[in-house]
Design an enzyme around this catalytic site. Structure first.
Site, PDB file in Angstrom:
ATOM      1  N   GLU A  44      -5.514  -8.451  -0.288  1.00  0.00           N
ATOM      2  CA  GLU A  44      -6.208  -8.111   0.974  1.00  0.00           C
ATOM      3  C   GLU A  44      -7.666  -7.878   0.637  1.00  0.00           C
ATOM      4  OE1 GLU A  44      -4.702  -5.168   3.681  1.00  0.00           O
ATOM      5  OE2 GLU A  44      -2.617  -5.661   3.165  1.00  0.00           O
ATOM      6  N   GLU A  92       0.824  -1.229   0.000  1.00  0.00           N
ATOM      7  CA  GLU A  92       0.000   0.000   0.000  1.00  0.00           C
ATOM      8  C   GLU A  92       0.850   1.267   0.000  1.00  0.00           C
ATOM      9  OE1 GLU A  92      -3.004  -0.308   3.106  1.00  0.00           O
ATOM     10  OE2 GLU A  92      -4.069  -1.851   1.994  1.00  0.00           O
TER      11      GLU A  92
END
Ligand code: AHR
Length: 498
Positions: free
Chosen positions: A291, A172
């Site tokens: 995720e 991320e």
């Protein structure tokens, strides 16, 4: 209400890559300490890992587990987690503001995962570190012997290389919360140079570049295009992450959010193919949805956690029955994109936003979301078919034309088995499902499992671990080439034919 499906053997979308049933363990909260690892627990093995938890993971059959983060990895020095345990440093862990003791690190985790027949998807730190730490960790894990880092691994008691095949280039990196956040250009360049060095160390590995942290990020889509512009030929997958919740307590709207996930995948496929066209590349980029889950129950209480605890109860969502329906719908969405989504990780696996919960030193139990995940992993192997589906639609606060029937079909040619996964999202009505399966001669319905509950907010707990549990009393039957089944309102269904 009625819904109809026409299922044909020849209408194939893609083979299921079993790695879409992957999961994730981050060094955070009680995922590791008190979750998978709990040396004082009565079921702990000689290495301190809980066997009650290991058994539940094996019930699911988790082919690949991402590690060690997550946000955690962006501040992690992998060297802290190898070598004699007594000599490992305690660190301030900045992503989750806790103390990391480093009692469990790379080798312990890999040994544990291998025992469960799970591969490890290893993430490298591209937040505070870069090319050098990444190539050294890879040499430590995968190089046979005769070099500094491979011999260091051997000196730590691991003679054989770990052979880690899948590596995430950071985590991320677009997020302002990420330690060492980067712009798309900064990250694209760093990921490309790290990929180059890592593939020089071990050309057999596969690499995942970071996509956006979620679809609503302000840099969404531009981020992917820029990152891929820099990395397209060096990486093998682009990552997607998403979490949903029901903070407004509107179940119809909540369950409709799988349409957002569907659109997310379609849009990212479009961006990947745009870069493919721009580069006139022969390669097709695949996706790693590494995720995904429901995550919202613990968000508020986590804001009040005292910092610098060891293994605090963090991100501990207690999942309701309706969350299990959402997870079922997300699994169906992943299956419907099996042509491009080759890996996916339910985030996470134990205690932190997880299908398995434990008391440190005590009980372990299956959360509601355990069941659709387990069903999909156990029965959803084979080839995804593309049925023609006719379903009644509904409108919710944020979505229009939401199909009440959400479904995916997997055909396992070797086992002569056809499996229909279906969620009925209707808040009011059962759906009468009719499926044309005339191409599947001599098949019988062998199972119709249903997860349903009168109270949408029911959770499983240590004291009542079976409050939400599937039953096998579904009425699916097969006559003259047609399956007929009642899908109760708000239910998850698995219909197996053999
Ligand atoms: O899975 C929990 C966290 O969610 C991960 O650490 C991070 O990557 C994401 O924001």
């Amino acid at each position: 209400q009625k819904a109809k499906m026409i299922i044909e053997k020849e209408y194939k979308l893609a083979d299921v890559d079993s790695r879409i049933y992957g999961s994730f363990i981050e060094q955070l909260g009680r995922a590791v300490y008190g979750g998978i690892y709990d040396p004082g627990h009565p079921t702990a093995d000689e290495y301190g890992f809980r066997q009650d938890v290991a058994d539940m993971i094996q019930e699911i059959g988790v082919p690949i587990i991402r590690y060690p983060g997550g946000n955690f990895v962006s501040g992690y020095n992998w060297e802290d987690g190898v070598g004699p345990v007594g000599e490992r440093p305690r660190r301030l862990e900045l992503a989750w503001r806790m103390i990391e003791t480093n009692e469990v690190g790379t080798n312990e985790f890999i040994r544990w995962a291998n025992q469960l027949n799970s591969e490890v998807m290893m993430a490298v730190n591209l937040g505070t570190r870069g090319v050098d730490a990444a190539r050294n960790l890879l040499e430590y894990c995968n190089h046979p012997s005769g070099t500094y880092y491979s011999d260091l691994r051997i000196s730590h008691g691991y003679t054989k290389p770990h052979g880690i095949k899948t590596w995430c280039l950071g985590n991320e990196m677009d997020g302002p919360w990420q330690i060492g956040q980067k712009t798309a250009v900064e990250y694209g360049r760093l990921a490309s140079e790290t990929a180059k060095a890592m593939k020089l160390v071990d050309p057999s590995i596969e690499l995942v570049a970071c996509g956006s942290s979620f679809r609503a990020m302000p840099t969404y889509a531009d981020w992917e295009a820029t990152v891929l512009d820099h990395t397209y030929e060096q990486v093998d997958y682009l990552s997607l992450h998403t979490y949903y919740g029901n903070p407004d307590n509107d179940v119809a709207n909540y369950l409709a959010r799988s349409l957002d996930m569907d659109l997310f995948i379609k849009e990212i496929v479009a961006v990947c193919d745009y870069i493919k066209a721009k580069k006139r590349s022969k390669k097709t980029m695949h996706l790693s949805f590494d995720e995904w889950n429901v995550w919202f129950h613990s968000l508020e209480s986590d804001k009040h956690l005292d910092p610098w605890q060891i293994a605090p109860a963090q991100l501990e969502d207690h999942y309701t029955f309706e969350d299990a329906l959402m997870v079922g719908s997300m699994l169906i969405t992943l299956l419907k994109h099996a042509d491009r989504v080759k890996m996916a990780c339910l985030a996470q696996l134990v205690n932190a936003i997880a299908p398995i919960m434990t008391e440190t030193g005590g009980a372990a139990w299956r959360q509601t979301i355990f069941y659709p995940y387990m069903h999909a992993s156990v029965y959803g192997r084979g080839t995804v078919l593309q049925p023609i589906v006719v379903s009644p639609l509904y409108d919710s606060k944020d979505y229009t034309d939401v199909p009440m029937l959400d479904s995916a079909v997997v055909y396992n040619e070797e086992k002569n088995e056809l499996v229909i996964f279906a969620v009925n999202k209707s808040v009011e009505d059962a759906l009468l499902l009719e499926c044309d399966v005339r191409g599947f001669q001599n098949y019988q319905v062998v199972q119709h499992t249903i997860l349903e509950n009168d109270d949408l907010k029911t959770v499983n707990t240590a004291k009542q671990p079976n409050a939400v549990m599937p039953h096998d009393n579904g009425d699916a039957s097969l006559r003259d080439g047609w399956v007929q089944a009642t899908l109760p309102k708000l239910s998850w269904n698995v219909i197996r034919l053999q």
